[in-house]
Design an enzyme around this catalytic site. Sequence first.
Site, PDB file in Angstrom:
ATOM      1  N   GLY A 240       0.833  -1.192   0.000  1.00  0.00           N
ATOM      2  CA  GLY A 240       0.000   0.000   0.000  1.00  0.00           C
ATOM      3  C   GLY A 240       0.870   1.246   0.000  1.00  0.00           C
ATOM      4  O   GLY A 240       2.060   1.180   0.331  1.00  0.00           O
TER       5      GLY A 240
ATOM      6  N   GLN B 161       2.726   9.946   1.906  1.00  0.00           N
ATOM      7  CA  GLN B 161       4.068   9.366   2.077  1.00  0.00           C
ATOM      8  C   GLN B 161       5.055   9.829   1.013  1.00  0.00           C
ATOM      9  O   GLN B 161       6.260   9.700   1.195  1.00  0.00           O
ATOM     10  CB  GLN B 161       3.987   7.830   2.073  1.00  0.00           C
TER      11      GLN B 161
ATOM     12  N   CYS C 224       5.375  -0.445   7.689  1.00  0.00           N
ATOM     13  CA  CYS C 224       5.109   0.834   7.008  1.00  0.00           C
ATOM     14  C   CYS C 224       6.366   1.240   6.250  1.00  0.00           C
ATOM     15  O   CYS C 224       7.467   1.213   6.802  1.00  0.00           O
ATOM     16  CB  CYS C 224       4.754   1.905   8.039  1.00  0.00           C
ATOM     17  N   LEU C 225       6.172   1.627   4.987  1.00  0.00           N
ATOM     18  CA  LEU C 225       7.324   2.029   4.171  1.00  0.00           C
ATOM     19  C   LEU C 225       7.951   3.315   4.705  1.00  0.00           C
ATOM     20  O   LEU C 225       9.104   3.607   4.405  1.00  0.00           O
ATOM     21  CB  LEU C 225       6.892   2.202   2.709  1.00  0.00           C
TER      22      LEU C 225
ATOM     23  N   HIS D  71      -4.907   1.671   7.577  1.00  0.00           N
ATOM     24  CA  HIS D  71      -3.535   2.168   7.748  1.00  0.00           C
ATOM     25  C   HIS D  71      -3.278   3.328   6.774  1.00  0.00           C
ATOM     26  O   HIS D  71      -2.746   4.380   7.154  1.00  0.00           O
ATOM     27  CB  HIS D  71      -2.564   1.003   7.493  1.00  0.00           C
ATOM     28  N   GLU D  72      -3.682   3.131   5.494  1.00  0.00           N
ATOM     29  CA  GLU D  72      -3.428   4.173   4.476  1.00  0.00           C
ATOM     30  C   GLU D  72      -4.303   5.407   4.728  1.00  0.00           C
ATOM     31  O   GLU D  72      -3.854   6.539   4.530  1.00  0.00           O
ATOM     32  CB  GLU D  72      -3.671   3.627   3.068  1.00  0.00           C
TER      33      GLU D  72
ATOM     34  N   HIS E 244      -2.706   7.595   7.149  1.00  0.00           N
ATOM     35  CA  HIS E 244      -1.677   8.454   6.531  1.00  0.00           C
ATOM     36  C   HIS E 244      -2.307   9.731   5.984  1.00  0.00           C
ATOM     37  O   HIS E 244      -1.766  10.834   6.161  1.00  0.00           O
ATOM     38  CB  HIS E 244      -0.967   7.726   5.389  1.00  0.00           C
TER      39      HIS E 244
HETATM   40  O1  K1U Z   1       1.613   2.379   4.133  1.00  0.00           O
HETATM   41  C1  K1U Z   1       2.647   1.784   3.940  1.00  0.00           C
HETATM   42  O2  K1U Z   1       3.686   2.226   4.345  1.00  0.00           O
HETATM   43  C2  K1U Z   1       2.632   0.452   3.213  1.00  0.00           C
HETATM   44  C3  K1U Z   1       2.566  -0.736   4.133  1.00  0.00           C
HETATM   45  C4  K1U Z   1       1.130  -1.221   4.154  1.00  0.00           C
HETATM   46  C5  K1U Z   1       0.751  -2.128   5.300  1.00  0.00           C
HETATM   47  C6  K1U Z   1       1.361  -3.353   5.486  1.00  0.00           C
HETATM   48  C7  K1U Z   1       0.979  -4.181   6.526  1.00  0.00           C
HETATM   49  C8  K1U Z   1      -0.029  -3.795   7.373  1.00  0.00           C
HETATM   50  C9  K1U Z   1      -0.618  -2.563   7.192  1.00  0.00           C
HETATM   51  C10 K1U Z   1      -0.247  -1.739   6.148  1.00  0.00           C
HETATM   52  C11 K1U Z   1       3.503  -1.802   3.582  1.00  0.00           C
HETATM   53  O3  K1U Z   1       3.369  -2.219   2.498  1.00  0.00           O
HETATM   54  S1  K1U Z   1       4.764  -2.374   4.619  1.00  0.00           S
HETATM   55  C12 K1U Z   1       5.546  -3.657   3.637  1.00  0.00           C
HETATM   56  C13 K1U Z   1       4.770  -4.929   3.598  1.00  0.00           C
HETATM   57  O4  K1U Z   1       3.880  -5.129   4.404  1.00  0.00           O
HETATM   58  C14 K1U Z   1       5.059  -5.942   2.559  1.00  0.00           C
HETATM   59  C15 K1U Z   1       6.070  -5.790   1.651  1.00  0.00           C
HETATM   60  C16 K1U Z   1       6.311  -6.761   0.696  1.00  0.00           C
HETATM   61  C17 K1U Z   1       5.546  -7.895   0.645  1.00  0.00           C
HETATM   62  C18 K1U Z   1       4.535  -8.069   1.539  1.00  0.00           C
HETATM   63  C19 K1U Z   1       4.283  -7.103   2.500  1.00  0.00           C
HETATM   64 ZN    ZN Z   2       2.407   3.289   6.243  1.00  0.00          ZN
END
Ligand code: K1U
Ligand code: ZN
Length: 170
Positions: free
Chosen positions: A46, A51, A92-93, A134-135, A138
Amino acid sequence: MALLEILHYPDPRLHTVAKPVEQIDDRIRKLVKDMAQTMYDAPGIGLAATQINVHERVIVIDLTEEQNNLLVLINPEITWRSDEIQSYEEGCLSVPGIFETVKRAAQIKVKAFDEHGKEQQIEADGLLAVCIQHEMDHLAGKVFVEKLSMLKQSRIKTKLQKQKRETATA
Ligand code: K1U
Ligand code: ZN
């Protein structure tokens, strides 16, 4: 398409509240494409416009391993949330390397527009419900770690500062 820089917590720009998109036009469609590419490259499941320092209500999500099922949410609104709560270990990225359990509504209904201006009604549970909430946080200027205790937030800030120092000297 372009890869965009992702802001890292505790960057104060992550606390900006996003404004509604006024017109879904080619500028927004380019933003969606760039956000999708940035999310896939990270990789993540996401990304909210906040972000990448764009303060408009745009979200991209793709839960597939194949990165072939993009969900675009423009001006999303939660129209219903369940009383039932689910716990999920979130990442979270904008907070790299930190994974913490957060409690959120288990099921939600969301109204949003896609990149062609078509209104969509989405019923979500499981990871999709977690990711949408979560998004949307943000877009409201909130980062998931701010739902944790002050002690955990302080430990996370220390860990992130250490990571930053190590990256700078590497
Ligand atoms: O909002 C963001 O920073 C993105 C975030 C979304 C998220 C993940 C898990 C729970 C709630 C929200 C991410 O994508 S973190 C990375 C991640 O979860 C992932 C990366 C690669 C493969 C699978 C998962
Ligand atoms: Zn996030």
